[in-house]
Design a protein around this motif. Structure first.
Motif, PDB file in Angstrom:
ATOM      1  N   VAL A  23      40.802  39.849  17.478  1.00 29.89           N
ATOM      2  CA  VAL A  23      39.946  40.469  18.475  1.00 29.89           C
ATOM      3  C   VAL A  23      40.551  40.246  19.856  1.00 29.89           C
ATOM      4  CG1 VAL A  23      37.661  40.486  19.522  1.00 29.89           C
ATOM      5  CG2 VAL A  23      37.898  40.119  17.053  1.00 29.89           C
ATOM      6  N   GLU A  24      40.646  41.320  20.639  1.00 26.02           N
ATOM      7  CA  GLU A  24      41.229  41.199  21.973  1.00 26.02           C
ATOM      8  C   GLU A  24      40.333  40.352  22.851  1.00 26.02           C
ATOM      9  OE1 GLU A  24      42.021  44.161  25.717  1.00 26.02           O
ATOM     10  OE2 GLU A  24      42.893  44.747  23.778  1.00 26.02           O
ATOM     11  N   PRO A  25      40.905  39.368  23.573  1.00 23.85           N
ATOM     12  CA  PRO A  25      40.093  38.521  24.451  1.00 23.85           C
ATOM     13  C   PRO A  25      39.459  39.339  25.572  1.00 23.85           C
ATOM     14  CG  PRO A  25      42.439  38.142  24.837  1.00 23.85           C
ATOM     15  CD  PRO A  25      42.335  38.978  23.598  1.00 23.85           C
ATOM     16  N   ARG A  26      38.253  38.934  25.948  1.00 18.20           N
ATOM     17  CA  ARG A  26      37.519  39.639  27.000  1.00 18.20           C
ATOM     18  C   ARG A  26      37.853  39.000  28.348  1.00 18.20           C
ATOM     19  NH1 ARG A  26      32.031  38.424  23.854  1.00 18.20           N
ATOM     20  NH2 ARG A  26      33.092  36.418  24.047  1.00 18.20           N
ATOM     21  N   ILE A  27      38.667  39.701  29.113  1.00 17.16           N
ATOM     22  CA  ILE A  27      39.101  39.204  30.421  1.00 17.16           C
ATOM     23  C   ILE A  27      38.435  40.031  31.505  1.00 17.16           C
ATOM     24  CG2 ILE A  27      41.045  38.813  31.966  1.00 17.16           C
ATOM     25  CD1 ILE A  27      42.823  38.463  29.541  1.00 17.16           C
ATOM     26  N   ILE A  28      37.748  39.339  32.412  1.00 16.04           N
ATOM     27  CA  ILE A  28      37.096  40.006  33.536  1.00 16.04           C
ATOM     28  C   ILE A  28      37.742  39.528  34.835  1.00 16.04           C
ATOM     29  CG2 ILE A  28      34.951  40.255  34.850  1.00 16.04           C
ATOM     30  CD1 ILE A  28      33.422  40.096  32.248  1.00 16.04           C
ATOM     31  N   ILE A  29      38.122  40.471  35.654  1.00 15.36           N
ATOM     32  CA  ILE A  29      38.696  40.183  36.968  1.00 15.36           C
ATOM     33  C   ILE A  29      37.726  40.708  38.018  1.00 15.36           C
ATOM     34  CG2 ILE A  29      40.637  40.603  38.533  1.00 15.36           C
ATOM     35  CD1 ILE A  29      42.333  41.154  35.978  1.00 15.36           C
ATOM     36  N   VAL A  30      37.298  39.838  38.909  1.00 16.53           N
ATOM     37  CA  VAL A  30      36.391  40.243  39.981  1.00 16.53           C
ATOM     38  C   VAL A  30      37.202  40.389  41.262  1.00 16.53           C
ATOM     39  CG1 VAL A  30      34.325  39.688  41.306  1.00 16.53           C
ATOM     40  CG2 VAL A  30      34.481  39.016  38.902  1.00 16.53           C
ATOM     41  N   GLY A  31      37.296  41.620  41.735  1.00 17.18           N
ATOM     42  CA  GLY A  31      38.057  41.900  42.944  1.00 17.18           C
ATOM     43  C   GLY A  31      39.270  42.766  42.650  1.00 17.18           C
ATOM     44  N   ALA A  32      39.472  43.793  43.466  1.00 16.52           N
ATOM     45  CA  ALA A  32      40.615  44.697  43.282  1.00 16.52           C
ATOM     46  C   ALA A  32      41.492  44.723  44.525  1.00 16.52           C
ATOM     47  CB  ALA A  32      40.126  46.107  42.949  1.00 16.52           C
ATOM     48  N   GLY A  33      41.578  43.573  45.184  1.00 17.02           N
ATOM     49  CA  GLY A  33      42.498  43.426  46.303  1.00 17.02           C
ATOM     50  C   GLY A  33      43.865  43.023  45.784  1.00 17.02           C
ATOM     51  N   PRO A  34      44.721  42.449  46.622  1.00 18.26           N
ATOM     52  CA  PRO A  34      46.066  42.076  46.178  1.00 18.26           C
ATOM     53  C   PRO A  34      46.081  41.086  45.015  1.00 18.26           C
ATOM     54  CG  PRO A  34      45.608  41.272  48.411  1.00 18.26           C
ATOM     55  CD  PRO A  34      44.540  42.234  48.067  1.00 18.26           C
ATOM     56  N   ALA A  35      45.181  40.097  45.019  1.00 20.23           N
ATOM     57  CA  ALA A  35      45.145  39.123  43.920  1.00 20.23           C
ATOM     58  C   ALA A  35      44.658  39.775  42.635  1.00 20.23           C
ATOM     59  CB  ALA A  35      44.248  37.941  44.282  1.00 20.23           C
ATOM     60  N   GLY A  36      43.565  40.518  42.721  1.00 19.74           N
ATOM     61  CA  GLY A  36      43.024  41.172  41.534  1.00 19.74           C
ATOM     62  C   GLY A  36      43.966  42.204  40.948  1.00 19.74           C
ATOM     63  N   THR A  37      44.673  42.943  41.809  1.00 18.99           N
ATOM     64  CA  THR A  37      45.621  43.949  41.340  1.00 18.99           C
ATOM     65  C   THR A  37      46.744  43.314  40.544  1.00 18.99           C
ATOM     66  OG1 THR A  37      45.150  45.479  43.149  1.00 18.99           O
ATOM     67  CG2 THR A  37      47.309  45.675  42.095  1.00 18.99           C
ATOM     68  N   LEU A  72      46.879  43.911  27.127  1.00 17.25           N
ATOM     69  CA  LEU A  72      45.420  43.797  27.152  1.00 17.25           C
ATOM     70  C   LEU A  72      44.812  44.835  28.088  1.00 17.25           C
ATOM     71  CD1 LEU A  72      45.150  39.901  27.390  1.00 17.25           C
ATOM     72  CD2 LEU A  72      45.156  41.328  25.329  1.00 17.25           C
ATOM     73  N   ARG A  73      43.527  45.034  27.934  1.00 16.43           N
ATOM     74  CA  ARG A  73      42.781  45.959  28.799  1.00 16.43           C
ATOM     75  C   ARG A  73      41.671  45.161  29.496  1.00 16.43           C
ATOM     76  NH1 ARG A  73      42.093  51.498  29.192  1.00 16.43           N
ATOM     77  NH2 ARG A  73      40.060  52.200  29.980  1.00 16.43           N
ATOM     78  N   PRO A  74      41.978  44.584  30.655  1.00 14.22           N
ATOM     79  CA  PRO A  74      40.972  43.781  31.350  1.00 14.22           C
ATOM     80  C   PRO A  74      39.915  44.657  32.028  1.00 14.22           C
ATOM     81  CG  PRO A  74      42.914  43.988  32.719  1.00 14.22           C
ATOM     82  CD  PRO A  74      43.248  44.651  31.395  1.00 14.22           C
ATOM     83  N   THR A  75      38.773  44.070  32.283  1.00 11.75           N
ATOM     84  CA  THR A  75      37.741  44.725  33.082  1.00 11.75           C
ATOM     85  C   THR A  75      37.908  44.272  34.524  1.00 11.75           C
ATOM     86  OG1 THR A  75      36.179  44.825  31.241  1.00 11.75           O
ATOM     87  CG2 THR A  75      35.259  44.958  33.456  1.00 11.75           C
ATOM     88  N   VAL A  76      38.042  45.227  35.433  1.00 13.23           N
ATOM     89  CA  VAL A  76      38.206  44.924  36.856  1.00 13.23           C
ATOM     90  C   VAL A  76      36.975  45.438  37.600  1.00 13.23           C
ATOM     91  CG1 VAL A  76      39.606  45.244  38.923  1.00 13.23           C
ATOM     92  CG2 VAL A  76      40.716  45.091  36.679  1.00 13.23           C
ATOM     93  N   ILE A  77      36.234  44.520  38.197  1.00  9.33           N
ATOM     94  CA  ILE A  77      34.989  44.854  38.893  1.00  9.33           C
ATOM     95  C   ILE A  77      35.190  44.653  40.385  1.00  9.33           C
ATOM     96  CG2 ILE A  77      32.523  44.351  39.054  1.00  9.33           C
ATOM     97  CD1 ILE A  77      32.763  43.006  36.295  1.00  9.33           C
ATOM     98  N   ASP A  78      34.801  45.647  41.171  1.00  5.30           N
ATOM     99  CA  ASP A  78      35.018  45.547  42.606  1.00  5.30           C
ATOM    100  C   ASP A  78      33.860  46.202  43.356  1.00  5.30           C
ATOM    101  OD1 ASP A  78      36.941  44.760  44.761  1.00  5.30           O
ATOM    102  OD2 ASP A  78      36.841  46.890  45.214  1.00  5.30           O
ATOM    103  N   GLU A  79      33.452  45.578  44.454  1.00  6.37           N
ATOM    104  CA  GLU A  79      32.382  46.152  45.276  1.00  6.37           C
ATOM    105  C   GLU A  79      32.824  47.408  46.008  1.00  6.37           C
ATOM    106  OE1 GLU A  79      29.675  43.708  47.706  1.00  6.37           O
ATOM    107  OE2 GLU A  79      30.846  42.009  46.972  1.00  6.37           O
TER     108      GLU A  79
END
Length: 457
Positions: free
Chosen positions: A2-16, A27-34
């Motif tokens: 099962v693919e691990p569930r990776i969540i990244i909060v923020g789509a700035g330089p670090a999140g990118t 992998l296909r991470p989830t990227v959440i950004d305001e």
């Protein structure tokens, strides 16, 4: 498997860069950004129908911004990207999100917090008048709405962002009346050995200052803010200050953009129950992490300016490094040589950041000298005198106890803008080190939610 569930909060330089590393691992991470679009604050993208060139928007950071944007565009179809979405709580290995009136709880195996930074503000009398903005707010207006915050703007505070945003306003054709820096120029000279750790960034700062002076902008160092002049009816009309020689001066303006470097957005790390430690150099409580970005809570990783202010370039390196640490902990193959190289990059930027803290010090004395009638907490309308009176009456010397009695930090920003200054006011009044005051505890929701959220569930 099962693919691990990776969540990244923020789509700035670090999140990118974190997302890029996860995609490279298959992998296909989830990227959440305001934000409505990626880029974070420093590389905030303009709306789709705006056509201002990169050079006008980002100045000395043009190539970096272009590279980060291109990197995100290249992986956009291989991530679960959720823009305009707020992460408002973290509990029981889930992140709670809100998008409009919809909410969702997402489970995670690895959570990478790349939450970025916000303005670090020191109140000054009159900062509650219409026309007084944070540096970040003035930058958002320019990048996202292509407008100046006023016809004649004064930039006041300290730190690289002060000069960057002022220069962006000049480049856009706005009238910048002055750049007033509270840090003395001598502090920069003393910090030079650390600042030389990244000569290119240091040179960019020199170029920004020169460009402002060539444009005819008044640039003064070592000033002491006294008052943003104005009234409730018409807003800001000027700014009063003492110059480096101690002479009182006043400049006419209809807007002021102010900020004293930056502070990490640590609320989510707090809700994730990460341990914090006091950072003497910047006089802030910061979440603890190891050299690769691991927080004190297993499965939680911290990167970029959301952990410690090291700058956008360091954020790219630390974002990728934190992702590789997460992949390692999940049992996936990782190039150890790349991790070693990234650690070296982050260490170099950390030295430069130490230099910035010395060159642009947080104006502690300004908190002690804040007049009793000056608004301290703008959300709740609490003055510095109100807080001092509460302390005298109740003996409250701890941040959360003082908050309970005075309401400082109880507003919609939860102390983001007044908390650090309030701690300094408490420390000065009580005659104790600011670390003894402690820090305001984060609470969910970290930002206000619509009352309609979840009503159909």
């Amino acid at each position: 498997m099962v693919e691990p569930r990776i969540i990244i909060v923020g789509a700035g330089p670090a999140g990118t860069r974190a997302a890029e590393a996860c995609v490279a691992a298959g992998l296909r991470p989830t990227v959440i950004d305001e934000g409505r679009r990626d880029g974070g604050q420093i590389y905030r993208r303009q709306p789709d129908h705006f056509t201002r060139p990169y050079e006008k928007l980002y100045g000395t950071e043009t190539e970096r911004a272009r590279e980060v944007h291109s990197a995100f565009d290249a992986i956009k179809d291989r991530i679960d990207y959720r823009p305009e979405t707020l992460v408002w709580n973290i509990a029981d290995r889930h992140v709670w999100t809100a998008n409009g009136a919809s909410q969702e709880a997402l489970p995670f195996d690895a959570l990478l917090l790349c939450t970025g930074a916000t303005d670090r503000l020191m109140p000054v009398k009159g900062w509650h008048f219409a026309g007084a903005y944070s540096l970040g707010g003035s930058q958002v207006a320019l990048k996202s709405q292509a407008v100046s915050i006023g016809h004649r703007v004064v930039f006041m505070g300290s730190g690289p962002l002060l000069y960057l945003v002022a220069s962006q306003y000049v480049e856009a054709g706005a009238q910048v009346a002055a750049v007033l820096d509270t840090s003395p120029f001598s502090a920069r000279v003393k910090a030079m050995p650390d600042l030389m750790a990244v000569p290119s960034v240091l040179w960019n700062g020199v170029k920004l200052t020169r460009a402002l002076k060539r444009a005819g902008v008044l640039v003064q160092h070592g000033i002491v803010p006294l008052e943003i002049v104005g009234d409730a009816e018409t807003g800001v009309s000027g700014i009063r200050y003492r110059d480096g020689g101690g002479k009182e001066r006043q400049i006419a303006c209809d807007a002021v953009a102010m900020g004293y470097h930056l502070r990490p957005e640590t609320q989510l790390a707090d809700l994730a129950r990460c341990a914090f430690a006091f950072d003497v150099g910047t006089r802030q409580w910061l979440p603890e992490r190891d050299g690769d970005g691991r927080a004190s809570i297993a499965g939680v990783y911290l990167a970029g300016d959301g952990a410690k202010i090291l700058g956008a370039r360091s954020a790219e390196a630390s974002g990728k490094l934190a992702a590789l640490a997460a992949l390692t902990d999940l049992g996936l193959p990782v190039d150890k040589g790349v991790m070693i190289s990234l650690r070296g990059e982050v260490a170099t930027y950390a030295k430069f950041a130490r230099g910035l803290a010395k060159a642009f010090p947080w104006p502690v004395d300004q908190a002690a000298a804040l007049p009793d009638d000056a608004i301290l907490c703008r959300c709740e309308g609490v003055t510095a005198g109100d807080l001092r009176s509460v302390m005298r009456e109740t003996g409250a010397k701890e941040a959360n106890r003082a908050k309970a009695f005075s309401r400082v930090g109880m507003g919609r920003c939860q102390g983001r803008y007044c908390g650090l200054a309030a701690a300094e006011v408490i420390a000065a009044e009580a005659g104790i080190p600011v670390e003894q005051v402690g820090r305001l505890r984060g609470q969910a929701p970290v930002k206000p939610l619509t009352i309609a959220i979840g009503e159909d569930e």
